[in-house]
Design a protein around this motif. Structure first.
Motif, PDB file in Angstrom:
ATOM      1  N   SER A   1       0.814  -1.213   0.000  1.00 50.17           N
ATOM      2  CA  SER A   1       0.000   0.000   0.000  1.00 50.17           C
ATOM      3  C   SER A   1       0.849   1.265   0.000  1.00 50.17           C
ATOM      4  O   SER A   1       0.614   2.178  -0.759  1.00 50.17           O
ATOM      5  CB  SER A   1      -0.924   0.001   1.207  1.00 50.17           C
ATOM      6  N   GLY A   2       1.818   1.335   0.854  1.00 46.74           N
ATOM      7  CA  GLY A   2       2.650   2.539   0.855  1.00 46.74           C
ATOM      8  C   GLY A   2       4.084   2.185   0.504  1.00 46.74           C
ATOM      9  O   GLY A   2       4.389   1.028   0.258  1.00 46.74           O
ATOM     10  N   PRO A   3       4.937   3.183   0.450  1.00 49.07           N
ATOM     11  CA  PRO A   3       6.355   2.938   0.209  1.00 49.07           C
ATOM     12  C   PRO A   3       6.979   2.147   1.361  1.00 49.07           C
ATOM     13  O   PRO A   3       6.557   2.281   2.512  1.00 49.07           O
ATOM     14  CB  PRO A   3       6.954   4.349   0.117  1.00 49.07           C
ATOM     15  N   LEU A   4       7.952   1.319   1.042  1.00 51.26           N
ATOM     16  CA  LEU A   4       8.610   0.493   2.057  1.00 51.26           C
ATOM     17  C   LEU A   4      10.069   0.892   2.220  1.00 51.26           C
ATOM     18  O   LEU A   4      10.721   1.292   1.252  1.00 51.26           O
ATOM     19  CB  LEU A   4       8.547  -0.975   1.653  1.00 51.26           C
ATOM     20  N   ASP A   5      10.585   0.741   3.412  1.00 51.19           N
ATOM     21  CA  ASP A   5      12.002   1.050   3.607  1.00 51.19           C
ATOM     22  C   ASP A   5      12.855  -0.218   3.495  1.00 51.19           C
ATOM     23  O   ASP A   5      12.337  -1.333   3.398  1.00 51.19           O
ATOM     24  CB  ASP A   5      12.226   1.759   4.943  1.00 51.19           C
ATOM     25  N   PHE A   6      14.147   0.025   3.494  1.00 50.94           N
ATOM     26  CA  PHE A   6      15.143  -1.027   3.327  1.00 50.94           C
ATOM     27  C   PHE A   6      14.886  -2.256   4.208  1.00 50.94           C
ATOM     28  O   PHE A   6      14.824  -3.382   3.719  1.00 50.94           O
ATOM     29  CB  PHE A   6      16.517  -0.432   3.655  1.00 50.94           C
ATOM     30  N   ASP A   7      14.712  -2.010   5.482  1.00 48.39           N
ATOM     31  CA  ASP A   7      14.572  -3.128   6.406  1.00 48.39           C
ATOM     32  C   ASP A   7      13.292  -3.921   6.185  1.00 48.39           C
ATOM     33  O   ASP A   7      13.272  -5.140   6.344  1.00 48.39           O
ATOM     34  CB  ASP A   7      14.608  -2.628   7.852  1.00 48.39           C
ATOM     35  N   HIS A   8      12.225  -3.212   5.846  1.00 46.22           N
ATOM     36  CA  HIS A   8      10.984  -3.898   5.540  1.00 46.22           C
ATOM     37  C   HIS A   8      11.195  -4.864   4.393  1.00 46.22           C
ATOM     38  O   HIS A   8      10.786  -6.020   4.443  1.00 46.22           O
ATOM     39  CB  HIS A   8       9.895  -2.901   5.145  1.00 46.22           C
ATOM     40  N   ILE A   9      11.807  -4.359   3.343  1.00 43.40           N
ATOM     41  CA  ILE A   9      12.019  -5.183   2.163  1.00 43.40           C
ATOM     42  C   ILE A   9      12.848  -6.401   2.531  1.00 43.40           C
ATOM     43  O   ILE A   9      12.485  -7.536   2.213  1.00 43.40           O
ATOM     44  CB  ILE A   9      12.718  -4.364   1.062  1.00 43.40           C
ATOM     45  N   GLN A  10      13.934  -6.152   3.217  1.00 44.01           N
ATOM     46  CA  GLN A  10      14.786  -7.280   3.597  1.00 44.01           C
ATOM     47  C   GLN A  10      14.027  -8.272   4.467  1.00 44.01           C
ATOM     48  O   GLN A  10      14.071  -9.477   4.225  1.00 44.01           O
ATOM     49  CB  GLN A  10      16.022  -6.782   4.355  1.00 44.01           C
TER      50      GLN A  10
END
Lengths: 173, 173
Positions: A56-65
């Motif tokens: 839904s929204g933009p994700l940060d580095f750690d979320h993606i990992q």
DNA sequence: GCCTCAGTTCAAAATTTATTGAAACATCAG
DNA sequence: CTGATGTTTCAATAAATTTTGAACTGAGGC
């Protein structure tokens, strides 16, 4: 079976621990992985894009990992690839440290950028070589059939190069 | 340095010994290898095609193997691939034992066949999955933005599937 | 039927490509 | 400046792909 042992709840900044991909997310990732495969784009890159695409929204580095369960290195390289091909955008909220990522509005445009970066350099760098091959064949008096083939190849190549900037305008156009 | 010791000239059917690729042939092969790489087609396959493409007449199995200096297995698999994608034709002279190969007249058509075989299956098999992903998102009341993305993806996929048979007519059309 | 030639198959080896993770680097708050 | 956070780099490792070659199959010729 066991989620990585969420124990010791209290600690400030216990690493967040993200949930693995949901079935519907996996399905979409599979699709992108497949399509990416055709163009030789690595799995991890397609997975990152797919995740951003369903989120839904933009994700940060750690979320993606965390959600993908891949290494920092892969995330970093994957984001670089997607950035370089203008397939994602960073949304930097003021005052926030981390960058957060979301897909570029147009997937079509993204694909074009991707193709461009793969095909154009090959065409450009081939140009002189192809011309030489043709000239060579003509000098040696090769069979007309072969000459014809090589001519056509040269014409194609030239036309593709002429058209490229029109169909696939470079970043600043 | 030493060519594989052409000694003992006289023997009937001393293995023919072919010359390695000439510079102009290498140049063309490089081009095809590069282009093929974009679509994930192995080097050896591109080399075979390139060799047939610059050669005056059709070549037989042993010629291909000899000139490229690759294994029988690779030649066999390479020819199979090119056959399957209708990129080469066999010219069987009557009374002759071996088959001889030459490129299909239209390289463009060959590329289309190739793309078709890679993209279409992916699109087809993705169809139900993509629809499910969209339905899922709607049921869960996902962000409108995400729904919009997934809808567009579905529309694209459908349209591509409708158009495919028109633009890329299958063998018998 | 038996032998030779042409080509195929496929498991093992070689090569290429992707991923990991630890160390280096950068940036910002204090 | 210093320490902490966030990201990149890159050599080592893992995974995927391609190539090889020896054993096998099949189709004629004799």
């Amino acid at each position: 079976m066991k989620p990585p042992s969420e124990k010791s709840a209290g600690r400030r900044k216990s690493r967040p621990s993200f949930e693995p991909l949901q079935p519907h997310e996996i399905e979409l990732a599979d699709f992108f992985v497949r399509m990416a495969g055709i163009l030789g784009v690595p799995r991890s890159v397609a997975e990152i894009y797919a995740l951003l695409y369903v989120s839904s929204g933009p994700l940060d580095f750690d979320h993606i990992q965390g959600r993908l369960g891949i290494s920092k290195g892969s995330v970093s390289q994957g984001l670089k690839f997607l950035r370089d091909h203008e397939m994602i955008l960073s949304v930097k909220e003021k005052g926030a440290r981390r960058e957060r990522w979301q897909p570029t509005p147009s997937l079509a445009a993204s694909l074009v950028t991707l193709l461009r970066s793969q095909v154009l350099p090959a065409l450009e760098q081939a140009q002189p070589g192809l011309q030489r091959v043709l000239a060579d064949a003509q000098e040696r008096g090769a069979q007309p059939e072969v000459i014809e083939r090589l001519s056509r190849l040269n014409r194609w190549n030239s036309r593709a190069l002429e058209l490229a900037p029109l169909l696939l305008p470079p970043p600043g156009a």
